[in-house]
Design an enzyme around this catalytic site. Sequence first.
Site, PDB file in Angstrom:
ATOM      1  N   ARG A  12    -126.939 -69.749  37.023  1.00 41.49           N
ATOM      2  CA  ARG A  12    -127.161 -68.928  35.764  1.00 41.49           C
ATOM      3  C   ARG A  12    -128.220 -67.790  35.936  1.00 41.49           C
ATOM      4  O   ARG A  12    -128.238 -67.024  35.353  1.00 41.49           O
ATOM      5  CB  ARG A  12    -128.051 -70.160  34.829  1.00 41.49           C
ATOM      6  N   CYS A  44    -131.196 -78.225  32.499  1.00 42.66           N
ATOM      7  CA  CYS A  44    -131.355 -76.953  33.160  1.00 42.66           C
ATOM      8  C   CYS A  44    -131.944 -75.958  31.894  1.00 42.66           C
ATOM      9  O   CYS A  44    -131.114 -75.692  31.079  1.00 42.66           O
ATOM     10  CB  CYS A  44    -129.936 -76.410  33.716  1.00 42.66           C
ATOM     11  N   THR A  50    -132.690 -72.872  32.443  1.00 43.85           N
ATOM     12  CA  THR A  50    -132.371 -71.465  32.389  1.00 43.85           C
ATOM     13  C   THR A  50    -130.851 -71.430  31.549  1.00 43.85           C
ATOM     14  O   THR A  50    -130.374 -70.401  30.710  1.00 43.85           O
ATOM     15  CB  THR A  50    -131.731 -70.993  33.792  1.00 43.85           C
ATOM     16  N   THR A  93    -137.459 -69.919  36.760  1.00 46.38           N
ATOM     17  CA  THR A  93    -136.736 -68.994  37.500  1.00 46.38           C
ATOM     18  C   THR A  93    -136.886 -67.691  37.123  1.00 46.38           C
ATOM     19  O   THR A  93    -137.234 -67.526  35.806  1.00 46.38           O
ATOM     20  CB  THR A  93    -135.143 -69.402  37.435  1.00 46.38           C
ATOM     21  N   LYS A 123    -133.432 -76.767  45.999  1.00 46.02           N
ATOM     22  CA  LYS A 123    -132.000 -76.772  46.197  1.00 46.02           C
ATOM     23  C   LYS A 123    -131.399 -77.261  47.490  1.00 46.02           C
ATOM     24  O   LYS A 123    -130.244 -77.726  47.448  1.00 46.02           O
ATOM     25  CB  LYS A 123    -131.412 -75.495  45.711  1.00 46.02           C
ATOM     26  N   CYS A 137    -138.541 -74.994  35.093  1.00 44.10           N
ATOM     27  CA  CYS A 137    -137.002 -75.264  35.618  1.00 44.10           C
ATOM     28  C   CYS A 137    -136.911 -76.579  36.238  1.00 44.10           C
ATOM     29  O   CYS A 137    -137.935 -77.070  36.713  1.00 44.10           O
ATOM     30  CB  CYS A 137    -137.274 -74.292  37.101  1.00 44.10           C
TER      31      CYS A 137
END
Length: 229
Positions: free
Chosen positions: A50, A84, A86, A128, A169, A200
């Site tokens: 994203r 999420c 984003t 982010t 991640k 986030c």
Amino acid sequence: MNNKVIGIIGGMGPEATADLYMKIIKATDARKDQDHFRVIIDSNAKIPDRTEAILGIGESPVNALVETGKNLEMLGVDVGCIPCITSHYFIDKIQSKLSFPILNALEEVKKYISLCYPDVEKIGVLATSGTIKTGLFEKYLTNTDIIYPSAETQDEMVMKAIYGANGIKSGNTEGEPLDLLKRASNELINKGAELLIAGCTELRLVLRDYHVNVPLIDPMEVLAKAITK
């Protein structure tokens, strides 16, 4: 009791998706298995990044998000959510293609802050770079001063904590990511932030309330409580 079917458009990332599911379980008033909601999860980790899409360096995730939502639609979900933040930049486009309502995490955070922290004027956000660029928090948290990390801190601490070689991640939820996020949090507090938002979903896999000395809001926890009402 608790007869609605909840759908999770997930995979962004997989661990954040699992974490939201656990939050939904914990937020449910249940005394036995049958008291819980039926929850259908499509953890589609193949959805394009994203942040890269928003920054103009990657493929749009909208088609994949809609396709994932359609899978849930076919299975008869009554309400959906997206773990999420984003992705909420694309929520109107996604919603227009689906028949079930998607609960907007940022709308729920706005309600929560208005109810629980009505006098807060300065809010620090860790998110982010893609989310920051969209102005999502300014869109929803009006009448407050939104504070972000400096450009250097954003790149070298927040984004590194999420996407770095030793980042969240990659499955790391201790050590370097925590140290980086604590330092970024302290910068926001030193700038006057009266509360922080983990903007986030991956951040709350690492950063806990006791790591900072101001309230830390987890949008996914707020979302879980709202969707289980």
